[in-house]
Design a protein around this motif. Structure first.
Motif, PDB file in Angstrom:
ATOM      1  N   TRP A 101       0.832  -1.202   0.000  1.00  0.00           N
ATOM      2  CA  TRP A 101       0.000   0.000   0.000  1.00  0.00           C
ATOM      3  C   TRP A 101       0.868   1.254   0.000  1.00  0.00           C
ATOM      4  O   TRP A 101       0.587   2.216  -0.723  1.00  0.00           O
ATOM      5  CB  TRP A 101      -0.923  -0.016   1.217  1.00  0.00           C
ATOM      6  N   HIS A 102       1.937   1.239   0.799  1.00  0.00           N
ATOM      7  CA  HIS A 102       2.839   2.380   0.873  1.00  0.00           C
ATOM      8  C   HIS A 102       3.539   2.601  -0.472  1.00  0.00           C
ATOM      9  O   HIS A 102       3.686   3.749  -0.920  1.00  0.00           O
ATOM     10  CB  HIS A 102       3.858   2.157   1.992  1.00  0.00           C
ATOM     11  N   SER A 103       3.948   1.536  -1.118  1.00  0.00           N
ATOM     12  CA  SER A 103       4.599   1.657  -2.429  1.00  0.00           C
ATOM     13  C   SER A 103       3.627   2.214  -3.468  1.00  0.00           C
ATOM     14  O   SER A 103       4.019   3.004  -4.334  1.00  0.00           O
ATOM     15  CB  SER A 103       5.112   0.295  -2.900  1.00  0.00           C
ATOM     16  N   TRP A 104       2.381   1.803  -3.384  1.00  0.00           N
ATOM     17  CA  TRP A 104       1.378   2.302  -4.315  1.00  0.00           C
ATOM     18  C   TRP A 104       1.139   3.795  -4.088  1.00  0.00           C
ATOM     19  O   TRP A 104       0.988   4.564  -5.027  1.00  0.00           O
ATOM     20  CB  TRP A 104       0.087   1.510  -4.162  1.00  0.00           C
ATOM     21  N   ARG A 105       1.100   4.224  -2.827  1.00  0.00           N
ATOM     22  CA  ARG A 105       0.910   5.644  -2.513  1.00  0.00           C
ATOM     23  C   ARG A 105       2.101   6.473  -2.999  1.00  0.00           C
ATOM     24  O   ARG A 105       1.931   7.596  -3.464  1.00  0.00           O
ATOM     25  CB  ARG A 105       0.721   5.840  -1.009  1.00  0.00           C
TER      26      ARG A 105
ATOM     27  N   ALA B 159       3.002  -2.645  -7.259  1.00  0.00           N
ATOM     28  CA  ALA B 159       2.432  -2.311  -5.950  1.00  0.00           C
ATOM     29  C   ALA B 159       1.004  -2.827  -5.836  1.00  0.00           C
ATOM     30  O   ALA B 159       0.618  -3.395  -4.804  1.00  0.00           O
ATOM     31  CB  ALA B 159       2.482  -0.803  -5.738  1.00  0.00           C
ATOM     32  N   LEU B 160       0.202  -2.668  -6.884  1.00  0.00           N
ATOM     33  CA  LEU B 160      -1.174  -3.179  -6.842  1.00  0.00           C
ATOM     34  C   LEU B 160      -1.208  -4.701  -6.814  1.00  0.00           C
ATOM     35  O   LEU B 160      -2.059  -5.294  -6.142  1.00  0.00           O
ATOM     36  CB  LEU B 160      -1.979  -2.649  -8.027  1.00  0.00           C
ATOM     37  N   SER B 161      -0.287  -5.335  -7.528  1.00  0.00           N
ATOM     38  CA  SER B 161      -0.210  -6.805  -7.478  1.00  0.00           C
ATOM     39  C   SER B 161       0.148  -7.268  -6.076  1.00  0.00           C
ATOM     40  O   SER B 161      -0.451  -8.204  -5.541  1.00  0.00           O
ATOM     41  CB  SER B 161       0.830  -7.322  -8.471  1.00  0.00           C
ATOM     42  N   GLY B 162       1.117  -6.621  -5.455  1.00  0.00           N
ATOM     43  CA  GLY B 162       1.484  -6.952  -4.086  1.00  0.00           C
ATOM     44  C   GLY B 162       0.363  -6.677  -3.109  1.00  0.00           C
ATOM     45  O   GLY B 162       0.148  -7.434  -2.157  1.00  0.00           O
ATOM     46  N   LEU B 163      -0.393  -5.619  -3.345  1.00  0.00           N
ATOM     47  CA  LEU B 163      -1.529  -5.283  -2.496  1.00  0.00           C
ATOM     48  C   LEU B 163      -2.594  -6.365  -2.559  1.00  0.00           C
ATOM     49  O   LEU B 163      -3.112  -6.812  -1.532  1.00  0.00           O
ATOM     50  CB  LEU B 163      -2.094  -3.930  -2.940  1.00  0.00           C
ATOM     51  N   MET B 164      -2.907  -6.811  -3.772  1.00  0.00           N
ATOM     52  CA  MET B 164      -3.931  -7.854  -3.914  1.00  0.00           C
ATOM     53  C   MET B 164      -3.461  -9.195  -3.351  1.00  0.00           C
ATOM     54  O   MET B 164      -4.220  -9.879  -2.652  1.00  0.00           O
ATOM     55  CB  MET B 164      -4.332  -7.990  -5.385  1.00  0.00           C
ATOM     56  N   LEU B 165      -2.213  -9.574  -3.635  1.00  0.00           N
ATOM     57  CA  LEU B 165      -1.713 -10.848  -3.139  1.00  0.00           C
ATOM     58  C   LEU B 165      -1.570 -10.857  -1.618  1.00  0.00           C
ATOM     59  O   LEU B 165      -1.946 -11.835  -0.960  1.00  0.00           O
ATOM     60  CB  LEU B 165      -0.364 -11.176  -3.787  1.00  0.00           C
ATOM     61  N   SER B 166      -1.067  -9.783  -1.053  1.00  0.00           N
ATOM     62  CA  SER B 166      -0.928  -9.723   0.404  1.00  0.00           C
ATOM     63  C   SER B 166      -2.281  -9.727   1.090  1.00  0.00           C
ATOM     64  O   SER B 166      -2.453 -10.353   2.133  1.00  0.00           O
ATOM     65  CB  SER B 166      -0.154  -8.471   0.811  1.00  0.00           C
ATOM     66  N   GLY B 167      -3.254  -9.042   0.513  1.00  0.00           N
ATOM     67  CA  GLY B 167      -4.603  -9.076   1.059  1.00  0.00           C
ATOM     68  C   GLY B 167      -5.184 -10.475   1.013  1.00  0.00           C
ATOM     69  O   GLY B 167      -5.816 -10.941   1.966  1.00  0.00           O
ATOM     70  N   PHE B 168      -4.961 -11.174  -0.101  1.00  0.00           N
ATOM     71  CA  PHE B 168      -5.444 -12.551  -0.228  1.00  0.00           C
ATOM     72  C   PHE B 168      -4.758 -13.460   0.785  1.00  0.00           C
ATOM     73  O   PHE B 168      -5.415 -14.268   1.435  1.00  0.00           O
ATOM     74  CB  PHE B 168      -5.199 -13.048  -1.655  1.00  0.00           C
ATOM     75  N   PHE B 169      -3.454 -13.341   0.935  1.00  0.00           N
ATOM     76  CA  PHE B 169      -2.730 -14.174   1.898  1.00  0.00           C
ATOM     77  C   PHE B 169      -3.194 -13.912   3.321  1.00  0.00           C
ATOM     78  O   PHE B 169      -3.346 -14.840   4.120  1.00  0.00           O
ATOM     79  CB  PHE B 169      -1.222 -13.940   1.800  1.00  0.00           C
ATOM     80  N   THR B 170      -3.438 -12.649   3.651  1.00  0.00           N
ATOM     81  CA  THR B 170      -3.924 -12.318   4.988  1.00  0.00           C
ATOM     82  C   THR B 170      -5.286 -12.953   5.237  1.00  0.00           C
ATOM     83  O   THR B 170      -5.528 -13.531   6.305  1.00  0.00           O
ATOM     84  CB  THR B 170      -3.994 -10.788   5.164  1.00  0.00           C
ATOM     85  N   LEU B 171      -6.173 -12.879   4.255  1.00  0.00           N
ATOM     86  CA  LEU B 171      -7.496 -13.505   4.404  1.00  0.00           C
ATOM     87  C   LEU B 171      -7.401 -15.024   4.537  1.00  0.00           C
ATOM     88  O   LEU B 171      -8.128 -15.629   5.331  1.00  0.00           O
ATOM     89  CB  LEU B 171      -8.385 -13.135   3.221  1.00  0.00           C
ATOM     90  N   VAL B 172      -6.516 -15.645   3.787  1.00  0.00           N
ATOM     91  CA  VAL B 172      -6.365 -17.103   3.863  1.00  0.00           C
ATOM     92  C   VAL B 172      -5.816 -17.516   5.228  1.00  0.00           C
ATOM     93  O   VAL B 172      -6.283 -18.493   5.828  1.00  0.00           O
ATOM     94  CB  VAL B 172      -5.453 -17.618   2.718  1.00  0.00           C
TER      95      VAL B 172
END
Length: 97
Positions: free
Chosen positions: A43-47, A68-81
């Motif tokens: 998120w910080h990299s995207w900002r 940054a958006l790819s990392g944001l989506m993947l990290s969000g998915f990993f956190t949810l899993v």
């Protein structure tokens, strides 16, 4: 050598042993903050790159936004899993027979 042999043998169904249920909680306690940290870094990299969707240009800013958006989506998915795998252990007894 005997520990490797013990790992490779199938478990005996008559002597079902339960591992320490706290390992499930410890694993989630370690994995969730690291996944959430990756979410924050993405998120910080995207900002920093500019909070816009990446365009089709091949310039470095567009690539940075895409990564940054790819990392944001993947990290969000990993956190949810990680949270989804931890919830059953929270509500159900991991050592129930």
């Amino acid at each position: 050598m005997s520990s490797i042999k013990k790992l490779l043998e199938p478990p005996d169904p008559t002597t079902r042993e339960c591992s320490n249920p706290m390992t499930t909680y410890r694993t989630a306690d370690i994995a969730s903050p690291s996944a959430a940290g990756g979410l924050y870094l993405a998120w910080h990299s995207w900002r920093i790159a500019g909070p816009q969707w990446p365009d089709s240009g091949g310039d470095p800013v567009s690539r940075s936004r895409f990564m940054a958006l790819s990392g944001l989506m993947l990290s969000g998915f990993f956190t949810l899993v990680i949270i989804a795998q931890w919830l059953p252990a929270l509500f159900l007894d991991p050592c129930a027979k």
